[in-house]
Design an enzyme around this catalytic site. Structure first.
Site, PDB file in Angstrom:
ATOM      1  N   CYS A 236      -3.776   6.294  -0.247  1.00 55.99           N
ATOM      2  CA  CYS A 236      -3.486   4.683  -0.199  1.00 55.99           C
ATOM      3  C   CYS A 236      -3.170   5.010  -1.864  1.00 55.99           C
ATOM      4  O   CYS A 236      -2.714   4.142  -2.548  1.00 55.99           O
ATOM      5  CB  CYS A 236      -3.951   4.115  -0.003  1.00 55.99           C
ATOM      6  SG  CYS A 236      -4.789   3.887   1.998  1.00 55.99           S
TER       7      CYS A 236
ATOM      8  N   TYR B 212      -1.912  -7.441  17.280  1.00 54.71           N
ATOM      9  CA  TYR B 212      -0.662  -7.683  17.955  1.00 54.71           C
ATOM     10  C   TYR B 212      -0.312  -8.017  19.066  1.00 54.71           C
ATOM     11  O   TYR B 212       0.717  -7.844  20.448  1.00 54.71           O
ATOM     12  CB  TYR B 212      -1.067  -5.613  18.052  1.00 54.71           C
ATOM     13  CG  TYR B 212      -1.034  -5.201  16.926  1.00 54.71           C
ATOM     14  CD1 TYR B 212       0.188  -4.507  15.884  1.00 54.71           C
ATOM     15  CD2 TYR B 212      -2.411  -4.714  16.451  1.00 54.71           C
ATOM     16  CE1 TYR B 212       0.104  -3.683  14.668  1.00 54.71           C
ATOM     17  CE2 TYR B 212      -2.572  -4.188  15.192  1.00 54.71           C
ATOM     18  CZ  TYR B 212      -1.250  -3.544  14.721  1.00 54.71           C
ATOM     19  OH  TYR B 212      -1.689  -2.740  13.266  1.00 54.71           O
TER      20      TYR B 212
ATOM     21  N   LYS C  68     -11.937  -4.707   3.772  1.00 56.52           N
ATOM     22  CA  LYS C  68     -11.409  -3.373   4.597  1.00 56.52           C
ATOM     23  C   LYS C  68     -12.470  -2.554   4.525  1.00 56.52           C
ATOM     24  O   LYS C  68     -12.752  -2.218   3.717  1.00 56.52           O
ATOM     25  CB  LYS C  68      -9.904  -3.459   3.914  1.00 56.52           C
ATOM     26  CG  LYS C  68     -10.044  -2.172   4.590  1.00 56.52           C
ATOM     27  CD  LYS C  68      -8.537  -2.035   4.223  1.00 56.52           C
ATOM     28  CE  LYS C  68      -7.736  -0.525   5.397  1.00 56.52           C
ATOM     29  NZ  LYS C  68      -6.083  -0.687   5.248  1.00 56.52           N
TER      30      LYS C  68
ATOM     31  N   ARG D 186      -2.577   5.016  12.873  1.00 51.81           N
ATOM     32  CA  ARG D 186      -2.542   5.896  11.604  1.00 51.81           C
ATOM     33  C   ARG D 186      -1.216   6.346  12.238  1.00 51.81           C
ATOM     34  O   ARG D 186      -0.386   7.000  12.386  1.00 51.81           O
ATOM     35  CB  ARG D 186      -3.194   6.710  11.135  1.00 51.81           C
ATOM     36  CG  ARG D 186      -3.851   5.670  10.591  1.00 51.81           C
ATOM     37  CD  ARG D 186      -5.627   6.376   9.877  1.00 51.81           C
ATOM     38  NE  ARG D 186      -6.022   5.343   9.365  1.00 51.81           N
ATOM     39  CZ  ARG D 186      -7.540   5.602   8.796  1.00 51.81           C
ATOM     40  NH1 ARG D 186      -8.772   6.665   8.695  1.00 51.81           N
ATOM     41  NH2 ARG D 186      -8.544   4.858   8.149  1.00 51.81           N
TER      42      ARG D 186
ATOM     43  N   CYS E 252       0.804  -1.610  -0.135  1.00 50.87           N
ATOM     44  CA  CYS E 252       0.101  -0.061  -0.203  1.00 50.87           C
ATOM     45  C   CYS E 252       0.962   0.637  -0.006  1.00 50.87           C
ATOM     46  O   CYS E 252       2.247   1.138   0.335  1.00 50.87           O
ATOM     47  CB  CYS E 252      -0.862   0.214   0.699  1.00 50.87           C
ATOM     48  SG  CYS E 252      -2.565   0.892   1.257  1.00 50.87           S
TER      49      CYS E 252
ATOM     50  N   ARG F  15     -11.127   7.619   4.246  1.00 46.25           N
ATOM     51  CA  ARG F  15     -10.472   7.042   3.012  1.00 46.25           C
ATOM     52  C   ARG F  15     -12.080   6.200   2.705  1.00 46.25           C
ATOM     53  O   ARG F  15     -11.653   5.069   1.941  1.00 46.25           O
ATOM     54  CB  ARG F  15      -9.767   5.699   3.077  1.00 46.25           C
ATOM     55  CG  ARG F  15      -8.559   6.105   3.756  1.00 46.25           C
ATOM     56  CD  ARG F  15      -7.616   5.478   4.762  1.00 46.25           C
ATOM     57  NE  ARG F  15      -6.662   5.076   5.192  1.00 46.25           N
ATOM     58  CZ  ARG F  15      -5.369   5.761   5.044  1.00 46.25           C
ATOM     59  NH1 ARG F  15      -4.751   6.178   4.084  1.00 46.25           N
ATOM     60  NH2 ARG F  15      -4.556   6.292   6.231  1.00 46.25           N
TER      61      ARG F  15
ATOM     62  N   GLU G  28     -17.052  -8.048  -3.121  1.00 44.77           N
ATOM     63  CA  GLU G  28     -15.640  -7.335  -3.454  1.00 44.77           C
ATOM     64  C   GLU G  28     -14.736  -8.787  -3.149  1.00 44.77           C
ATOM     65  O   GLU G  28     -13.617  -9.015  -3.760  1.00 44.77           O
ATOM     66  CB  GLU G  28     -15.049  -6.690  -1.784  1.00 44.77           C
ATOM     67  CG  GLU G  28     -15.616  -4.892  -1.917  1.00 44.77           C
ATOM     68  CD  GLU G  28     -14.981  -4.643  -2.741  1.00 44.77           C
ATOM     69  OE1 GLU G  28     -13.947  -4.965  -3.231  1.00 44.77           O
ATOM     70  OE2 GLU G  28     -15.067  -2.924  -2.713  1.00 44.77           O
TER      71      GLU G  28
ATOM     72  N   CYS H 194       0.138   4.141   1.580  1.00 42.95           N
ATOM     73  CA  CYS H 194      -0.504   5.488   2.370  1.00 42.95           C
ATOM     74  C   CYS H 194       0.823   5.888   3.772  1.00 42.95           C
ATOM     75  O   CYS H 194       0.846   6.755   4.074  1.00 42.95           O
ATOM     76  CB  CYS H 194      -1.891   4.908   3.680  1.00 42.95           C
ATOM     77  SG  CYS H 194      -1.807   3.388   4.283  1.00 42.95           S
TER      78      CYS H 194
ATOM     79  N   LYS I 109     -11.313  -6.985   7.300  1.00 41.19           N
ATOM     80  CA  LYS I 109     -10.484  -5.667   8.748  1.00 41.19           C
ATOM     81  C   LYS I 109     -11.641  -5.345   8.975  1.00 41.19           C
ATOM     82  O   LYS I 109     -11.763  -4.438   7.694  1.00 41.19           O
ATOM     83  CB  LYS I 109      -9.099  -5.398   7.794  1.00 41.19           C
ATOM     84  CG  LYS I 109      -8.490  -4.692   9.484  1.00 41.19           C
ATOM     85  CD  LYS I 109      -6.813  -3.890   7.601  1.00 41.19           C
ATOM     86  CE  LYS I 109      -6.420  -3.237   8.612  1.00 41.19           C
ATOM     87  NZ  LYS I 109      -6.002  -2.549   7.678  1.00 41.19           N
TER      88      LYS I 109
ATOM     89  N   SER J 243      -5.240  -1.850  15.173  1.00 47.27           N
ATOM     90  CA  SER J 243      -4.943  -1.860  16.671  1.00 47.27           C
ATOM     91  C   SER J 243      -6.094  -0.869  17.743  1.00 47.27           C
ATOM     92  O   SER J 243      -5.845  -1.388  18.490  1.00 47.27           O
ATOM     93  CB  SER J 243      -4.758  -0.325  15.700  1.00 47.27           C
ATOM     94  OG  SER J 243      -5.163   0.410  15.042  1.00 47.27           O
TER      95      SER J 243
HETATM   96  C1  PBG Z   1      -2.549   0.746   5.707  1.00 50.39           C
HETATM   97  C2  PBG Z   1      -3.470  -0.242   6.361  1.00 50.39           C
HETATM   98  C3  PBG Z   1      -3.872   0.195   7.715  1.00 50.39           C
HETATM   99  C4  PBG Z   1      -3.857  -0.593   8.720  1.00 50.39           C
HETATM  100  C5  PBG Z   1      -3.395  -1.107   8.297  1.00 50.39           C
HETATM  101  N1  PBG Z   1      -2.763  -1.451   7.113  1.00 50.39           N
HETATM  102  C6  PBG Z   1      -4.124   1.899   7.549  1.00 50.39           C
HETATM  103  C7  PBG Z   1      -5.650   2.565   6.728  1.00 50.39           C
HETATM  104  O1  PBG Z   1      -5.974   1.898   5.928  1.00 50.39           O
HETATM  105  O2  PBG Z   1      -6.146   3.421   7.427  1.00 50.39           O
HETATM  106  C8  PBG Z   1      -4.909  -0.739  10.019  1.00 50.39           C
HETATM  107  C9  PBG Z   1      -3.898  -1.386  11.106  1.00 50.39           C
HETATM  108  C10 PBG Z   1      -4.269  -1.360  12.159  1.00 50.39           C
HETATM  109  O3  PBG Z   1      -5.243  -0.552  12.560  1.00 50.39           O
HETATM  110  O4  PBG Z   1      -3.795  -2.357  13.031  1.00 50.39           O
HETATM  111  N2  PBG Z   1      -3.409   0.782   4.039  1.00 50.39           N
END
Ligand code: PBG
Length: 339
Positions: free
Chosen positions: A137, A327, A203, A213, A127, A231, A247, A129, A262, A288
């Protein structure tokens, strides 16, 4: 009473009969979490003197380009099969060009870990970003939107760089239409037809990515007006489930070898439907914000972290996941060893 098939009514059936002892409960347990299910996401920051804790993700670090090797070895020694690597870039520009270069952070971090711990699978988050100065992205076009088709060309380039560096699995997370097809063609054209893809297929535009972030330094503060807060023009509306199946169908049709949903816990229904419908290897990203909630509640003494983590991971298995990115993977691996 509307009995389910094959079940005699009470008092002939007594469900508690099978819950009477640890041994009985263990023998009859339907789903299990194993270390083989766990993928550990890790952050590598360039120009960093020492590994630095991430405030909003307790016990997770931004590793240096040196300390990532020790940290990856630790994960491998605990029996973890795979890590997901994220770069924290100091060389950002409009397109994220650093991630498409053999001298860039993405290449260096994958190469280093692969050389040092060759048996550990490296999943490359594919990606832009983390590498764009605006935080989106893909590049922004003249119309002021994130340019889908220009991103596809770049994704193919980034995937090739990651594969050349030694990535074992390519995992595009940008929710661009056609991303799997473009990456598959790119990889095949460079001799990587055996390198699998794991698509972040469904996602959602979720608030649960907040701590990530901060961790990856990819906030949208510097994005152009109109694209500053979210996004939502490429990530999915959290209210939609049928759309998630579409998707996933599209990504499988383009050649995705594995798919991901996700975030995780708030989307167990999606995981369940994806697995039931497509029967392909399915992963969840316990993101996260979900992890931070567990940590915060246990720091306050409101939850028992170990139990909450293991129950969370189990919920993913029960929903149909083949594996989980978390994590808490190292903590879970340690707890599984103790059992
Ligand atoms: C990047 C990406 C993101 C996450 C994983 N890859 C952030 C987003 O899409 O804003 C999030 C992972 C997490 O929150 O643990 N595209």
């Amino acid at each position: 009473m509307n009995n389910t098939p094959y079940t005699a009514p009470f008092p002939v059936s007594r469900m508690r009969r099978l819950r009477g002892s640890n041994a009985l409960r263990d023998m009859l347990q339907e789903h299990h979490v194993s270390v083989n299910d766990l993928v550990y996401p890790m952050f590598v920051e360039e120009n960093l003197d020492e590994r630095t804790p991430i405030t909003s993700l307790p016990d997770v670090f931004r590793e240096t380009e040196q300390s990532i090797v020790t940290a990856a070895k630790e994960a491998h020694d605990l029996g973890i099969n795979a890590i997901m690597l994220f770069g924290v870039s100091h060389n950002k520009d409009e397109s994220g060009s650093d991630s498409m270069s053999e001298s860039g952070l993405l290449y260096r971090m994958i190469d280093r870990v692969k050389q040092a711990v060759p048996d550990l699978l490296i999943i490359a988050d594919t990606c832009f970003c983390e590498y764009t100065d605006h935080g989106h992205c893909g590049p922004i076009n003249a119309k002021g939107g994130v340019d889908n088709d220009a991103t596809l060309e770049n994704l193919a380039k980034q995937a090739i760089i990651a594969a050349r560096a030694g990535a074992d699995i390519i995992a595009p997370s940008g929710m661009m239409d056609g991303m799997i097809g473009a990456i598959r063609a790119g990889l095949d054209s460079d001799g990587f037809e055996e390198t699998p893809t794991m698509s972040y297929a469904a996602k959602f535009a979720s608030c649960f990515y907040g701590p990530f972030r901060d961790a990856a330094g990819c906030s949208l503060e510097n994005a152009p007006e109109g694209l500053r807060n979210d996004r939502k023009t490429y990530q999915m509306n959290p209210a939609n489930a049928d759309e998630a199946l579409r998707e996933v169908a599209l990504d499988i049709a383009e050649g995705a070898d594995m798919v991901m949903v996700k975030p995780g816990m708030p989307y167990l229904d999606i995981i369940c439907r994806v697995k039931d419908t497509f029967k392909v290897p399915t992963f969840a990203y316990h993101v996260s914000g979900e992890f931070a909630m567990l940590k915060a509640a246990s720091e306050k003494g409101w939850l028992e972290y170990d139990d909450a983590l293991m129950e969370t991971l189990l919920s993913f298995k029960r929903a149909g996941c083949d594996g989980v990115l978390s994590y808490g993977a190292l903590d879970a691996a340690r707890l599984l060893q103790k059992k």
